[in-house]
Design a protein around this motif. Structure first.
Motif, PDB file in Angstrom:
ATOM      1  N   MET A  74     -24.788 -22.743  69.621  1.00 46.16           N
ATOM      2  CA  MET A  74     -24.489 -23.955  70.372  1.00 46.16           C
ATOM      3  C   MET A  74     -23.616 -23.612  71.577  1.00 46.16           C
ATOM      4  O   MET A  74     -23.590 -24.350  72.539  1.00 46.16           O
ATOM      5  CB  MET A  74     -23.809 -24.967  69.445  1.00 46.16           C
ATOM      6  N   GLY A  75     -22.868 -22.537  71.480  1.00 45.63           N
ATOM      7  CA  GLY A  75     -22.033 -22.132  72.597  1.00 45.63           C
ATOM      8  C   GLY A  75     -20.658 -22.772  72.621  1.00 45.63           C
ATOM      9  O   GLY A  75     -19.877 -22.527  73.529  1.00 45.63           O
ATOM     10  N   ARG A  76     -20.367 -23.615  71.634  1.00 44.48           N
ATOM     11  CA  ARG A  76     -19.025 -24.228  71.546  1.00 44.48           C
ATOM     12  C   ARG A  76     -18.758 -24.639  70.106  1.00 44.48           C
ATOM     13  O   ARG A  76     -19.642 -24.604  69.257  1.00 44.48           O
ATOM     14  CB  ARG A  76     -18.887 -25.397  72.505  1.00 44.48           C
ATOM     15  N   ASP A  77     -17.544 -25.054  69.823  1.00 41.24           N
ATOM     16  CA  ASP A  77     -17.135 -25.429  68.471  1.00 41.24           C
ATOM     17  C   ASP A  77     -17.936 -26.648  68.014  1.00 41.24           C
ATOM     18  O   ASP A  77     -17.788 -27.747  68.561  1.00 41.24           O
ATOM     19  CB  ASP A  77     -15.637 -25.720  68.463  1.00 41.24           C
ATOM     20  N   LYS A  78     -18.795 -26.464  67.003  1.00 36.50           N
ATOM     21  CA  LYS A  78     -19.647 -27.551  66.509  1.00 36.50           C
ATOM     22  C   LYS A  78     -18.826 -28.670  65.882  1.00 36.50           C
ATOM     23  O   LYS A  78     -19.264 -29.807  65.826  1.00 36.50           O
ATOM     24  CB  LYS A  78     -20.673 -27.012  65.511  1.00 36.50           C
ATOM     25  N   GLY A  79     -17.632 -28.361  65.416  1.00 34.49           N
ATOM     26  CA  GLY A  79     -16.776 -29.380  64.834  1.00 34.49           C
ATOM     27  C   GLY A  79     -16.234 -30.365  65.854  1.00 34.49           C
ATOM     28  O   GLY A  79     -15.789 -31.454  65.497  1.00 34.49           O
ATOM     29  N   LEU A  80     -16.286 -29.997  67.131  1.00 36.83           N
ATOM     30  CA  LEU A  80     -15.775 -30.883  68.177  1.00 36.83           C
ATOM     31  C   LEU A  80     -16.873 -31.699  68.854  1.00 36.83           C
ATOM     32  O   LEU A  80     -16.583 -32.557  69.685  1.00 36.83           O
ATOM     33  CB  LEU A  80     -15.008 -30.064  69.221  1.00 36.83           C
ATOM     34  N   LEU A  81     -18.136 -31.459  68.496  1.00 33.12           N
ATOM     35  CA  LEU A  81     -19.235 -32.236  69.069  1.00 33.12           C
ATOM     36  C   LEU A  81     -19.136 -33.693  68.625  1.00 33.12           C
ATOM     37  O   LEU A  81     -18.702 -33.982  67.509  1.00 33.12           O
ATOM     38  CB  LEU A  81     -20.578 -31.654  68.638  1.00 33.12           C
ATOM     39  N   ASP A  82     -19.540 -34.594  69.492  1.00 37.89           N
ATOM     40  CA  ASP A  82     -19.467 -36.025  69.207  1.00 37.89           C
ATOM     41  C   ASP A  82     -20.867 -36.571  68.956  1.00 37.89           C
ATOM     42  O   ASP A  82     -21.675 -36.673  69.881  1.00 37.89           O
ATOM     43  CB  ASP A  82     -18.820 -36.743  70.386  1.00 37.89           C
ATOM     44  N   TYR A  83     -21.133 -36.906  67.710  1.00 35.21           N
ATOM     45  CA  TYR A  83     -22.387 -37.563  67.345  1.00 35.21           C
ATOM     46  C   TYR A  83     -22.154 -39.022  66.971  1.00 35.21           C
ATOM     47  O   TYR A  83     -23.042 -39.847  67.068  1.00 35.21           O
ATOM     48  CB  TYR A  83     -23.026 -36.878  66.126  1.00 35.21           C
ATOM     49  N   HIS A  84     -20.953 -39.329  66.477  1.00 38.33           N
ATOM     50  CA  HIS A  84     -20.665 -40.641  65.880  1.00 38.33           C
ATOM     51  C   HIS A  84     -19.479 -41.346  66.546  1.00 38.33           C
ATOM     52  O   HIS A  84     -18.855 -42.207  65.939  1.00 38.33           O
ATOM     53  CB  HIS A  84     -20.358 -40.463  64.387  1.00 38.33           C
ATOM     54  N   GLY A  85     -19.139 -40.955  67.770  1.00 36.98           N
ATOM     55  CA  GLY A  85     -18.020 -41.582  68.468  1.00 36.98           C
ATOM     56  C   GLY A  85     -16.692 -40.876  68.256  1.00 36.98           C
ATOM     57  O   GLY A  85     -15.684 -41.277  68.839  1.00 36.98           O
ATOM     58  N   ILE A  86     -16.683 -39.856  67.402  1.00 35.35           N
ATOM     59  CA  ILE A  86     -15.493 -39.035  67.160  1.00 35.35           C
ATOM     60  C   ILE A  86     -15.966 -37.591  66.967  1.00 35.35           C
ATOM     61  O   ILE A  86     -17.143 -37.357  66.694  1.00 35.35           O
ATOM     62  CB  ILE A  86     -14.691 -39.502  65.915  1.00 35.35           C
ATOM     63  N   PRO A  87     -15.053 -36.611  67.085  1.00 30.84           N
ATOM     64  CA  PRO A  87     -15.476 -35.235  66.822  1.00 30.84           C
ATOM     65  C   PRO A  87     -16.088 -35.104  65.419  1.00 30.84           C
ATOM     66  O   PRO A  87     -15.631 -35.747  64.468  1.00 30.84           O
ATOM     67  CB  PRO A  87     -14.183 -34.436  66.948  1.00 30.84           C
ATOM     68  N   GLN A  88     -17.120 -34.273  65.318  1.00 31.65           N
ATOM     69  CA  GLN A  88     -17.862 -34.133  64.066  1.00 31.65           C
ATOM     70  C   GLN A  88     -16.965 -33.758  62.892  1.00 31.65           C
ATOM     71  O   GLN A  88     -17.157 -34.244  61.787  1.00 31.65           O
ATOM     72  CB  GLN A  88     -18.998 -33.112  64.244  1.00 31.65           C
ATOM     73  N   ARG A  89     -15.985 -32.893  63.106  1.00 34.54           N
ATOM     74  CA  ARG A  89     -15.122 -32.503  61.979  1.00 34.54           C
ATOM     75  C   ARG A  89     -14.352 -33.702  61.444  1.00 34.54           C
ATOM     76  O   ARG A  89     -14.100 -33.800  60.246  1.00 34.54           O
ATOM     77  CB  ARG A  89     -14.188 -31.357  62.365  1.00 34.54           C
ATOM     78  N   GLU A  90     -13.986 -34.648  62.314  1.00 27.26           N
ATOM     79  CA  GLU A  90     -13.291 -35.850  61.867  1.00 27.26           C
ATOM     80  C   GLU A  90     -14.252 -36.780  61.126  1.00 27.26           C
ATOM     81  O   GLU A  90     -13.884 -37.402  60.120  1.00 27.26           O
ATOM     82  CB  GLU A  90     -12.645 -36.567  63.055  1.00 27.26           C
ATOM     83  N   TYR A  91     -15.486 -36.858  61.599  1.00 29.25           N
ATOM     84  CA  TYR A  91     -16.507 -37.655  60.920  1.00 29.25           C
ATOM     85  C   TYR A  91     -16.730 -37.121  59.500  1.00 29.25           C
ATOM     86  O   TYR A  91     -16.745 -37.889  58.526  1.00 29.25           O
ATOM     87  CB  TYR A  91     -17.813 -37.632  61.728  1.00 29.25           C
ATOM     88  N   VAL A  92     -16.883 -35.813  59.378  1.00 23.88           N
ATOM     89  CA  VAL A  92     -17.098 -35.184  58.065  1.00 23.88           C
ATOM     90  C   VAL A  92     -15.883 -35.408  57.168  1.00 23.88           C
ATOM     91  O   VAL A  92     -16.024 -35.744  55.995  1.00 23.88           O
ATOM     92  CB  VAL A  92     -17.415 -33.673  58.231  1.00 23.88           C
ATOM     93  N   TYR A  93     -14.692 -35.226  57.709  1.00 18.16           N
ATOM     94  CA  TYR A  93     -13.450 -35.436  56.952  1.00 18.16           C
ATOM     95  C   TYR A  93     -13.414 -36.859  56.400  1.00 18.16           C
ATOM     96  O   TYR A  93     -13.127 -37.077  55.219  1.00 18.16           O
ATOM     97  CB  TYR A  93     -12.258 -35.177  57.877  1.00 18.16           C
ATOM     98  N   ASN A  94     -13.735 -37.837  57.253  1.00 20.87           N
ATOM     99  CA  ASN A  94     -13.715 -39.251  56.830  1.00 20.87           C
ATOM    100  C   ASN A  94     -14.791 -39.546  55.787  1.00 20.87           C
ATOM    101  O   ASN A  94     -14.554 -40.318  54.855  1.00 20.87           O
ATOM    102  CB  ASN A  94     -13.863 -40.163  58.043  1.00 20.87           C
ATOM    103  N   LEU A  95     -15.971 -38.922  55.924  1.00 22.32           N
ATOM    104  CA  LEU A  95     -17.021 -39.081  54.907  1.00 22.32           C
ATOM    105  C   LEU A  95     -16.533 -38.551  53.557  1.00 22.32           C
ATOM    106  O   LEU A  95     -16.660 -39.220  52.530  1.00 22.32           O
ATOM    107  CB  LEU A  95     -18.269 -38.292  55.304  1.00 22.32           C
ATOM    108  N   LEU A  96     -16.010 -37.336  53.586  1.00 18.09           N
ATOM    109  CA  LEU A  96     -15.554 -36.708  52.341  1.00 18.09           C
ATOM    110  C   LEU A  96     -14.397 -37.489  51.711  1.00 18.09           C
ATOM    111  O   LEU A  96     -14.279 -37.547  50.483  1.00 18.09           O
ATOM    112  CB  LEU A  96     -15.146 -35.254  52.591  1.00 18.09           C
ATOM    113  N   ASP A  97     -13.570 -38.086  52.542  1.00 18.95           N
ATOM    114  CA  ASP A  97     -12.433 -38.856  52.040  1.00 18.95           C
ATOM    115  C   ASP A  97     -12.879 -40.044  51.191  1.00 18.95           C
ATOM    116  O   ASP A  97     -12.126 -40.550  50.368  1.00 18.95           O
ATOM    117  CB  ASP A  97     -11.575 -39.331  53.220  1.00 18.95           C
ATOM    118  N   GLN A  98     -14.129 -40.461  51.345  1.00 26.16           N
ATOM    119  CA  GLN A  98     -14.657 -41.581  50.571  1.00 26.16           C
ATOM    120  C   GLN A  98     -15.192 -41.163  49.200  1.00 26.16           C
ATOM    121  O   GLN A  98     -15.443 -42.023  48.354  1.00 26.16           O
ATOM    122  CB  GLN A  98     -15.761 -42.287  51.366  1.00 26.16           C
ATOM    123  N   VAL A  99     -15.349 -39.858  48.968  1.00 28.67           N
ATOM    124  CA  VAL A  99     -15.890 -39.390  47.685  1.00 28.67           C
ATOM    125  C   VAL A  99     -15.018 -38.325  47.013  1.00 28.67           C
ATOM    126  O   VAL A  99     -15.315 -37.916  45.892  1.00 28.67           O
ATOM    127  CB  VAL A  99     -17.339 -38.849  47.826  1.00 28.67           C
TER     128      VAL A  99
END
Length: 182
Positions: free
Chosen positions: A1-26
């Motif tokens: 990808m050429g850059r940190d995939k965790g900082l990509l924005d797919y859902h309005g926030i950096p992906q790592r934050e999206y994943v963190y929030n998803l995991l926080d629910q389970v």
């Protein structure tokens, strides 16, 4: 990808934050697995485990987490699975078999376990350490293929779409727009 995939924005926030929030629910507790040089970029309030660099490849983050907390199962989710949903994670948790080495989603393309969409059990991680010491293979996938893993077929195969290129990024953005329109 050429850059940190965790900082990509797919859902309005950096992906790592999206994943963190998803995991926080389970999960009871959630941690970002990061390299030391990423530590200063982590948002306040996010728990982290810094990779210890004792292991090769993806095992580094998984086993660094296990070294920090060896008595718990670890739901590991890569940040390059931007179509992952809460429903899919709930499915994985419900299908969990703690008496096996791991409970992993199965890739719809290869039929092989996905080690970075997987619940790793303490006994499996102990076996993984031995595997790394006694094998030329360093792949978590190869380990899962050769141990007592529970395999789960996701109800929606798209959740396992791995975004590793600019083209993949564009595909994901299109799929997410389609989801919103449904």
């Amino acid at each position: 990808m050429g850059r940190d995939k965790g900082l990509l924005d797919y859902h309005g926030i950096p992906q790592r934050e999206y994943v963190y929030n998803l995991l926080d629910q389970v999960c009871d507790k959630v941690f970002l697995s990061i390299r030391e040089q990423q530590l200063e970029t982590v948002p306040k309030g996010f728990k982290t485990i810094v990779d210890q660099n004792r292991y090769k490849g993806p095992f580094n983050g998984i086993l660094s987490a296990f070294d920090a907390y060896p008595d718990v199962g670890w739901l590991v989710l890569a940040c390059d699975l931007p179509l992952m949903t809460l429903e899919a994670l709930q499915q994985l948790v419900v299908k969990r078999q703690p008496d096996t080495s791991a409970t992993a989603f199965v890739s719809p393309e290869t039929g092989e376990p996905e080690p970075l969409a997987c619940i790793w059990e303490p006994k499996g991680l102990e076996k993984a350490k031995a595997f790394l010491q006694n094998s030329d293979q360093k792949s978590p996938k190869k380990f899962l293929m050769n141990t007592d893993s529970t395999l789960v077929h996701a109800k929606d195969d798209q959740v396992l779409f791995n975004a590793n290129s600019v083209l993949d990024h564009d595909i994901v953005k299109k799929k997410l727009l389609e989801r919103e329109g449904s």
